[in-house]
Every structure is written in C-alpha cells, then in structure tokens.
Write an enzyme that holds these catalytic residues in place. Structure first.
Site, mmCIF file in Angstrom:
data_model
loop_
_atom_site.group_PDB
_atom_site.id
_atom_site.type_symbol
_atom_site.label_atom_id
_atom_site.label_comp_id
_atom_site.label_asym_id
_atom_site.label_seq_id
_atom_site.Cartn_x
_atom_site.Cartn_y
_atom_site.Cartn_z
ATOM 1 N N HIS B 38 0.865 -1.149 -0.178
ATOM 2 C CA HIS B 38 0.045 -0.091 -0.007
ATOM 3 C C HIS B 38 0.905 1.244 0.019
ATOM 4 O O HIS B 38 0.874 2.056 1.086
ATOM 5 C CB HIS B 38 -0.846 -0.054 1.266
ATOM 6 N N SER B 347 -20.650 -11.061 38.330
ATOM 7 C CA SER B 347 -21.334 -12.507 37.972
ATOM 8 C C SER B 347 -19.811 -13.193 37.610
ATOM 9 O O SER B 347 -19.932 -14.597 37.930
ATOM 10 C CB SER B 347 -21.846 -12.293 36.397
ATOM 11 N N GLU B 368 -16.432 -5.027 25.078
ATOM 12 C CA GLU B 368 -15.573 -6.325 25.243
ATOM 13 C C GLU B 368 -14.531 -6.060 24.417
ATOM 14 O O GLU B 368 -13.396 -6.835 24.521
ATOM 15 C CB GLU B 368 -16.555 -7.511 24.902
#
Lengths: 657, 657
Positions: B38, B347, B368
């Site tokens: 590129h 949790s 996340e």
C-alpha cells in the site's frame, strides 16, 4: 415541550399511569414466579413503553406478518418482564401465559426470541437490537417505502458498546428518520453506576455529534414522553434518540435507584409490599392501533424472477470471489435480494452487485458489526441479504452471527481472501479460523467452493437456504474444473477421481443416543480401484488434483473429493471413500487444524463403527508473508505435502492386503 | 499554531522534508519490488511520521525492551511500507533488508507483526491498534508511572469501526494524556471516498464529544505537525487526537488524491517517474532520541511473590466462577497480575480482584473489544492480564483474540456462565460455540474445569502460560470433587474411575506428514476393568460421575475422564481409555457438536491407526429457557443421556468379547 401534532389521545395519561403500574406489577410477579429475571430494569422503562404502545405504536398483534406494522425491538433484552407484561396489557397473551415466564417450553424465554410472533429478533447480547433496527429502518425507507416506524429500547450501559456508535453513524448517514431510539438511562448497570450515570448531556453531545437528533426527557413524565414521540415522528431526515432519565426499580420506594438490584427478583415479603405500593394487581387493557393503509406482500412473493447464472469455460482461471460477484448480480434479478459490504466491495466483488442493482446495495463502510446487523434487520422484512467482507473480518461480527442464529435469521455471509493462500498480505488478513467459528453457529450452512462454476451455483443455493449460510471464497484465480451443467446441492460433495466401489451395506452413525444409517458401500479391498482418498475443499482441491496426477504417475490411484459443503457434509461420500480406500482419508485444508474441514470430516464419521484414520494436513503454525505457493508449502498443505501424505496412506493400505 | 515547548529542533524541517520524501520513495521501491502493498496509504502519512520520529518519539532502537521507550503503533497496519522505510531512515534496518518486504522468511511482513522487535502488536485488522494503544497507555499512567508516550497512527476509514469509539470513550474516561492518536485523513478508502471525506470538522465534533482533545491540521505542513505533537504532549488530563488532512499518494502528482490506487503498486514506468518527482533515492538518516531516565525492570521481575491458592472442602458446592475470582485474588499477590472486566464483575467474580487489588483492576464497562484490546496493550508492558466476561460475550471480541494470537500476546481470558447449564436466561446468554472458536485460535490454550479446586489451580497455571489461554467457568455451584493437593497441569486430564490397564505399546498419531508416538497401553480386553469410558469437561463431569454411579448399579464399570484441558489435550489418557474400553468413547459436552470437546477428542485420536468410535453427546438444537436440569436434559447431555450412551457402548464392547 408541548405535545402537538398527530397524537390521538385515545387513552388519557392518568389511565396510562395505571397501565404502567400494572406492567410493573406484572413484571415483578412474572419474575418472582420464575425466580429470575430483571424486574428493576423493566420498571425504569415501563412509562416509556406504555405511552409508546398506547399512543404511538402501530401494530396489529393479530397479524404480526403485516408489512405495514411498526417494529418494536428491545435492545435491552433483559427487560423481557416489561415486554411480556406489555403483551398482556395489549391483550396479546393471558396472565396465565405470562406466569410461564422462563419455564421450559414457554415462548416467554429469559430474553426475547422470535419464538414469540411479535418479536423480530433475539436480543440479550447488548448493542445488537439497535444495529438490527437500522436494518429494518433501511428496509422501510429504501426498499419497502412504507411508513412503518422502528422503535428500539436501549439501556444506558449498552451505549458503551462500539456497535451502538456504528449505529448512530450509519443511521444518520442514511437519514433514517423512521428510527427512534429510546434510551432508558436508569443510571445503574449490572454492578454499579454506569460510566456516565445520569449525565444525560454527555450522551446528548455524543449523539448529536454523530448526526442524530437528541431529546432529553424525564422518562417518568408521561407528557414529556408523549411529546418526545410526537417530536421524533415529525423530525425528518435523521433518526431521533430519546434520552430518558429514569429510575431503576421505579415505583417501589424500597429499591428505587438502589445498587445491587440488577437481575434480582424480589423475595415474597418485598414482592407483596411492591405490588401494594404500585396499586395492586390490575387487569387493564390498552388497544394498540393497527397500521393504516394497504399492506403489500412480502418482497419475495412480489415478482416472479428469472435467474441466469454466469457460465465459465473449463480451464479458465477465475477467482471464486469473482464468481461470487458475478452470481450475486444474476441472483440479484430477484427483487428480494439485497447486498451489503464493508468497504471492500472491489475485493469481494460485491461491487458488481452495487453497479447492477444500486438501489438494493448498502455500503456499510468498515463496520462489520453494523453490516451483519443491518442484514439481519433487512431479512426481518423478508429481504434476502448477502453481506460480504474479507473472511478474516467476519470474526469482527461473530457475536452478531451467533445471535442471528438465535433469531433464526436467514442470513448469507461471504468471506473472501480466505486462508494462507493470500500469501503476501500476511496473517492478519488470513482467515484460518472462520470455518471452525461458522460451523459452530447453530443451524448454519458452511460452503467453500473450489472453482467459479461451483461458487456461482452455491450462491444461488444460498439464496433459498434458510438459516445462516456462509460461503468462503479465495483471492487467487484457479482453473474452472466443472462443467456449467453440474449441480452443487448443499450437503453434497464431488468425487473427482474414483475407483470401483464395493457392495452396499449401510454403516451407522451414532449421535445423542440414536443410530442413523447413512447408506453407502461395504469396505472394499479396493484392489481394482482407488488406493487413497484425498478430501479437500476450496483452494486445496486444486492441489489435491495436482497430487492425484503425480500419484498416478507413481502408480497410486487417488480419489479426490471436493467437499464444497462443510456443513451439512456428504457423510455417505466420505464413508464410502474410507471403506474403499483402506479406512484412511487424507484431509487437507487451508485452515488451522481445529474445527475446520478435518474436524467436520471427523465429526461426520467418528460415530461410525470403525471410524477412518485421518491423515490431516492443516495450517499448524502462524504463517508469514510470501507468495501463495511459498506460504502454502511452508504450511504443509500444498501438492507436495498431499503427495507425501497420500503415499503414506497408500503404503498402509497395501500393507493391509 | 506555534511550535513551542520542549521541542528540540535537532533536525531542521527542510531536512525532514527530504527524509519524508526518501521514506515515500523507499515505500514505493519496497512495494514495487514485492509486487504488492500500500504505497499510496504510506505516502499520505509520511510527513506525520517523519516529524514524529525525528523530533518527538523517544525510542532506543538498539534496546526495544527498555521500559521507558515510547510506543508507536500503526493501527493502519497496511501502511507497512511507511513503517519499514522509517526503520531504514532511523538506521534500524538496511536498504537490503527493506527490499525483502513481503518475501518468505522476511520479518518485514505485509502487515507489521512482533516478528519485528520494534513492533508491539500485529495490526492489519482495522480499529485494533488504537484500542491496544489504550492498554499500553493505561500501563504507563496507572501501573508503570513512566513518562513514555503512546503514538497511534490511524486511517480515516478505520474510524467507522465501533471499536474506535470505545477507545475515545475509555481513553477520555481514564484521562490518558499519554496517548496521542494521529488520524491520517487522506479521504480515500479502499474502494472510494470514505463516509466523511475531508470533512474534518465531523471527526472533530465526534472526538470532542467523546471527551478527547482534537487538533485539526494540514498533515503535510511540517510546522503544523510539529506544533500539534508539542500541543499533544503538553495537554494534560485527556488524550489528543490529531486530525490531519492529507493526500493519498502525496508527492507523486500523477496519482495524488486519485481513487483506484489503494493497495496498488506502481508499474515500472510510473515508479521511475514517482521516484524522480520525489527527488530520487536518498540515504538520509535521522536519529531518534532514546528515552531519558532510569528504566525500571519489567513488572514480572520486580518483586518475588508468594501465591497461596484458596482451598475448598470436598463436597461443598462452589461455582467454578467463584473459584476463578478467589484464585485471581490469590494470584494477584504477584504485582504483574492485572484484571479487567466488562461490567459483569459481580457475575464473573472479577469483583473480588477489584476489591483486593483496586489499583490493578480496570473496569471496561460493556465494551468487550476494548477490554480484550486493553489486555493486549497491558501485556505489551509485561503485565499479566486476566480479562473476564460472560463466555457468550467473548464472541464480541473474537477478531481481537484472533489478532492477539498473531501478536503472540500473552493473554488470559475467562468466560463465565458457559453452556445451556445457565438455564433460565435463555440462549442469548449461553456460550455454545466458545470452545470451537477459542480452540481455533493459533497457539491457544483452552481450559474447562469441573470444580473449584481445579478451577483455582488452572487460574494459577494460566498466569505462567504463554500465548492466549481461555478458561470457561460455570454459573451453578457444584460439589468440590478434588482434594486441594491435586495438581492440574495444562494438557492433563483426570481419570476418575478406572479399571486395570493392559500392557504398554505406544500407538502413533499422524499429523502433517509425521508420525508421533504418544505412549500408553495396548488394547486390553478390559475383562477385569472398565467397560466404558466417558469423556467430560466442566459441568458434564458431574453428570458423568452420576452416570457412572448408576451404571455401576447395573454392573457396568465406567471410567470417567475429566478432560479439563481441551487444548492441549491429554492424548495418552484418551487413547488408553479407548484401548481399554472397546475402542469406544462416550464424549459429553455442554456445547454445540462442532469443534468443542468432541472435536478436540476426535482431532487428537483420528490420526491413530484405529481411531475410536465416539458416541458424542452435545447440544444439537437451539435451547430455550428452563431450569438448568431441564435444559440439559432437553439437550441430551445430562446424567440420563450419558447412561443411555454408555449402555450402548458397553453392549458393543461385550459383543466384541
């Protein structure tokens, strides 16, 4: 803010307050009965949803298939007690059914799924309902040209997901004024305060910077809510995001705005006090207005269409990605076909579709999550979406594909430039785990054609395939090996070199406690047939064919199986090959060893009485850059590697004679 | 904007212009030689990077391990010609090596990887270098307390990725004033204009709304560039985002700002004209200033640490996710251990670590992708990150895990609430494909403990495990089945019920052309031992043990194998079990049938001479909500299903006597 415009005050706000209280009570009752669920997250949004349903939503619960219906998506899927209590309040379900919440066999699952006829898509992975809403809104504005609105309820925690900002960007870019996002800013996430708490101005600044209209309201003031929906409906040219300041647990003073009550049900004594404070159990019903106007038929049934697939000359070198683009143009004659791409349409060849059918192509720029979600949204409206990007980057949207399976969405994905075959660009661009990931999607179809003819045929097959299907295409151009008259049914395989089969005697596959006969031939000594069977797919088919030529020169007859359909897989063809060829298969794939073609073959045959030995050639180390030939040789998946493995198999076979 | 402050004008800007031109020329030469790459995407950012390297970057190329070095991350990894030409300009590589770009064996791959000592992480999947930069900056500001700066070069197309907006959010939230983002706004993406073209104000509005400082500059004006870096260094309390208007292909007038030149090399005639226009080949060298001050040792080597793992009483019911949290606290006594979570720490039990070691815990909210990326960034600086969320939501970051493997990152992931065992919450929260996905990550380790003791031991093992390791934990509490003195080495398995083994005779596994003896015993008739072997992991171990009890009552002796390490897997233990038990294994897993425990067992044994028959119990249909017991029974992976399958296996076995 004054309520003006098209509002019909068919239910007065005082009554609506009572309905909202009933919905809170019912959400508490249902979750307490279930022993799990998110009542407090439902209570914060009860006023928002009650006003919406009673005064703004246009939906015929008796006819969810109506094309003119609005779409209500709970992106905060954990507020299912609210949604289901609303269903009771609108008369769609009984109180008895409501009390089946989260029990086995009930359609009222922990998070909404399309097991419920009024649910478009499964939610529960945050930041997904919203981008899917963009897809539905795209359909409404650009394809259906129908006035239905898309209403999406989001949580505030959810806005931390980058996928939501892909939404605000794309929704503004496409001017989706038929989309209204309702953010229930109740300040408290699962484990404490969200990043911004009640700083609604922080959200407003961001939403507006992304080009959407933002309205900040008190989410418990019914008049403000009502006015905001009117405002949203009247705002042209861009989506509206209603930022509603709400209170988690609203209506039960003991736990209002209190941390520690996320995803918790109330113990019996508290439940009783909560219901009392909320005014007790009620049985109010509100009527949701059905949509007006004629409802056109679903896109797929509108126009009978003729598809003439592209043809290719045997031996011509054509990349399967090129065939994907060619076939997509052809299949695109059917008006329900739409295509999306992640700003790599000149590589995936989706650009051919964009040129041929510009009105049904959606450029999603480099936003793969939004691309897949938009496709899911488009199929909600009956369109048949094909979404493409580099195979490596389908992994960016894996959670969205996973959820699409739970939505039972009909979704077609194309991943180009798969495998180390790409050579020079290096491992970041090589998908070497996509087959494993896509095979593990529930109910998925996974295809990997080797040439242009089979690629084009499989694109046509995908168009009619329910569920999630994935086609893997190759960067390089390889010879066309099939005649244009060949068929490539999903679940099939092609046997390219083949010896004489033995006699028939059905083998058996064992799965989850049952035995399934799979048909086929008995183990043959193969003395008059093939000595070795090579199972390949995609680019490795060409190497397997070259290997078979070389083996033939050595006097070893090799059968080559083009396993173009990895899921479902042609068990019989594989089992027969194993029986004919010394119960050994050479499997070669341009993928890591885990869960790809090798895994698919093993899983297909391991339940049989005498599973074959698999000599498995796969990419075991991290590849570097190089030419395609060099990198495939270094990985041990090229012609030479296949010849070596096949020789080994043939020796074993002869040794057994 | 005036250049002020700490700039040392050790290289005048006129010389720097020549260096930038040399870098353009060298990028063209290298990519033309390679035949791919590129160059135009490199030319647009050459001025930005040249000024950075000559005047602002503090880096000792002879000592890349120095803790005080700055970090330069090319999030637009395709600008590798620019990066490698810079390496030549700073004297780190020769022109000869530069010309090996993209050839097999060269460390100068198509996109940068840590095969190069000055590269922190692999890039090439857009929108990843930037969030990883956040992790490095977190380490610098909150853990190392060192003045190094993190410079990230991004493309403009890349800002369409939602992951970038997770970055701007988190970078501002954590006040990362040591992070400077350089956006090379060259207007043109791969296939045309980007969504915003040169509308730099649109980017500015967004970046500022997200709480970052934005500077809009002309990316080819060396003075403006220089001043922007000074400004960024002097801005406290928040990151700076330099939005640089640039021209793709800058310096070669024939293709400047022209579409159609992305990822294309110049043909020989154009190459010659380009080099001429850019002033010809040069051999200028700039000196990058090394960092000042004492460089402390890597975090892991600083303090000798003692870890006392939690202990549990046999039979007590403890969830493995709780043991994860307990063990993380204990392992956290080592100062290099850090933890991150996606707003579900209550949790996953990461909250225990947050409470015990608050200075080394990073709350990433529901983001996340940023969570995993930050973990990758933290390990760049030698920290040992554990990142946790629901197993289902690790799929949100799958592309990031895939790339982390290419980065050869040392990363620990924990996915809780795995499988249909969760019951009530429904399929959106059930990870049923995570084992397949994680196993397919190159070089990964995949663990799935069944009880608290093994979970805690495996967390400790993970801390010292190189590469990417993943531990899957269970929602429900199950009995502790191991004594605290048991060891759980990675790659091992526990045989819980076991008959008498036969004599030894090593079997052989075939993989990629080689045979590997794996040790173990010869096929025994098993008359005096086990009749059936059940291979389980995690929650299914408890069902397998219950099944073994029931089978014993029927007179069928069953061996239960706790296959807590799915990758690497205990091949010998599995092969021995197959030989002892009629060459049949019952495999039971709380996962879809593709690529999970069953796949791992098959892949381990399929290369053997007589692969065992696998009776495979897995989740085959989409589960709904219900109790854990109901949902597992419906899926056919509970005690009853195992008993049925084992009976079938035992019958087959007896039939063979």
């Amino acid at each position: 803010m004054a309520a003006t415009g098209r509002v019909e005050a068919r239910v007065d706000l005082e009554t609506l307050h009572d309905v909202a209280q009933q919905i809170r009570v019912d959400g508490i009752r249902a979750s307490s009965k279930a022993g799990s669920g998110h009542p407090t997250s439902s209570m914060s949004a009860a006023d928002l949803i009650t006003v919406l349903a009673a005064r703004h939503l246009r939906y015929d619960f008796a006819h969810p298939e109506l094309s003119t219906n609005d779409h209500l998506i709970f992106s905060k899927g954990h507020a299912s007690p609210l949604l289901y209590a609303l269903y009771k309040a609108v008369g769609a379900i009984t109180d008895t059914e409501l009390m089946t919440y989260r029990t086995l066999g009930s359609r009222l699952e922990g998070h909404p799924t399309p097991a419920i006829p009024w649910v478009d898509v499964a939610t529960g992975s945050l930041g997904q309902g919203l981008p899917i809403g963009v897809g539905v809104a795209l359909a409404g504005k650009y394809l259906d040209h129908l006035p239905y609105r898309v209403w999406v309820l989001c949580g505030d925690s959810e806005l931390a997901e980058g996928s939501c900002w892909e939404v605000f960007d794309k929704a503004a870019h496409y001017g989706l004024d038929n989309l209204t996002v309702i953010v229930d800013v109740n300040r408290l996430g699962q484990r404490g305060e969200t990043e911004f708490g009640w700083n609604l101005e922080a959200y407003r600044r961001r939403v507006e910077a992304f080009g959407c209209r933002a309205l900040v309201i008190d989410g418990h003031n019914l008049e403000e809510i009502d006015a905001a929906y009117v405002d949203a409906a009247e705002t042209g040219g861009r989506p509206t995001v209603i930022l509603a300041r709400t209170i988690k647990g609203k209506g039960f003073s003991e736990i209002e705005n209190l941390n520690g009550w996320h995803g918790k049900t109330l113990p019996p004594d508290m439940e009783a006090r909560a219901i009392a404070e909320l005014g007790g159990e009620r049985d109010l019903t509100i009527r949701v207005r059905p949509p007006e106007g004629k409802a056109p038929a679903a896109p797929g049934s509108r126009v009978p269409s003729e598809v003439t697939l592209p043809t290719y000359a045997l031996g011509d070198k054509v990349a399967t990605r090129k065939a994907y683009g060619d076939a997509l143009v052809a299949v695109g004659n059917r008006p329900e076909i739409v295509a999306l791409d992640g700003e790599v349409g000149n590589s995936t060849y989706a650009e051919e579709f964009a040129a041929a059918h510009p009105d049904r192509f959606f450029e999603m720029f480099i936003a793969e999550m939004q691309m897949v979600s938009a496709a899911v949204g488009l199929q909600v409206r009956g369109y048949v979406p094909f979404a493409s990007t580099f195979a490596a980057f389908t992994s960016r949207a894996y959670d969205f594909v996973r959820m699409a399976a739970i939505s039972q969405a009909n979704l077609r994905l194309c991943g180009s430039h798969a495998g180390c075959e790409i050579g020079a660009d290096g491992p970041s661009q090589m998908a070497l785990e996509d087959l494993a990931a896509m095979r593990a999607v529930q109910g998925s179809t996974v295809l990997y054609p080797s040439d242009a003819v089979s690629a084009a045929k499989l694109v046509a097959e995908m168009a009619d395939r329910p569920g999630i299907s994935y086609i893997r295409t190759t960067r390089g151009a390889y010879p066309v090996i099939y005649d244009n008259s060949e068929d490539f049914p999903i679940g099939g395989a092609k046997v390219l070199h083949r010896g004489e089969p033995g006699q028939a005697a059905p083998p058996v596959i064992y799965a989850n406690g049952e035995e399934f006969p799979v048909g086929g031939a008995t183990p043959a000594r193969g003395d008059d047939g093939d000595r070795v069977a090579i199972v390949a797919a995609g680019v490795t088919v060409h190497h397997a064919l070259a290997a078979a030529e070389r083996l033939a020169a050595e006097g070893i007859r090799a059968r080559v199986i083009d396993c173009y359909s990895l899921k479902p897989i042609a068990v019989e063809v594989l089992a027969e090959a194993a029986r004919d060829c010394g119960n050994t298969l050479v499997v070669v794939e341009d993928h890591y060893p885990e869960g790809g073609l090798g895994g698919a073959v093993m899983e297909a045959l391991a339940g049989g009485e005498h599973p074959p030995r698999i000599l498995h050639l796969a990419v075991r180390d991290l590849p570097g850059s190089g030419t395609s030939a060099e990198v495939m040789a270094a990985a041990g998946i090229d012609t030479e590697a296949i010849v070596r493995a096949a020789r080994h198999a043939a020796q074993t076979f002869q040794g057994g004679q």
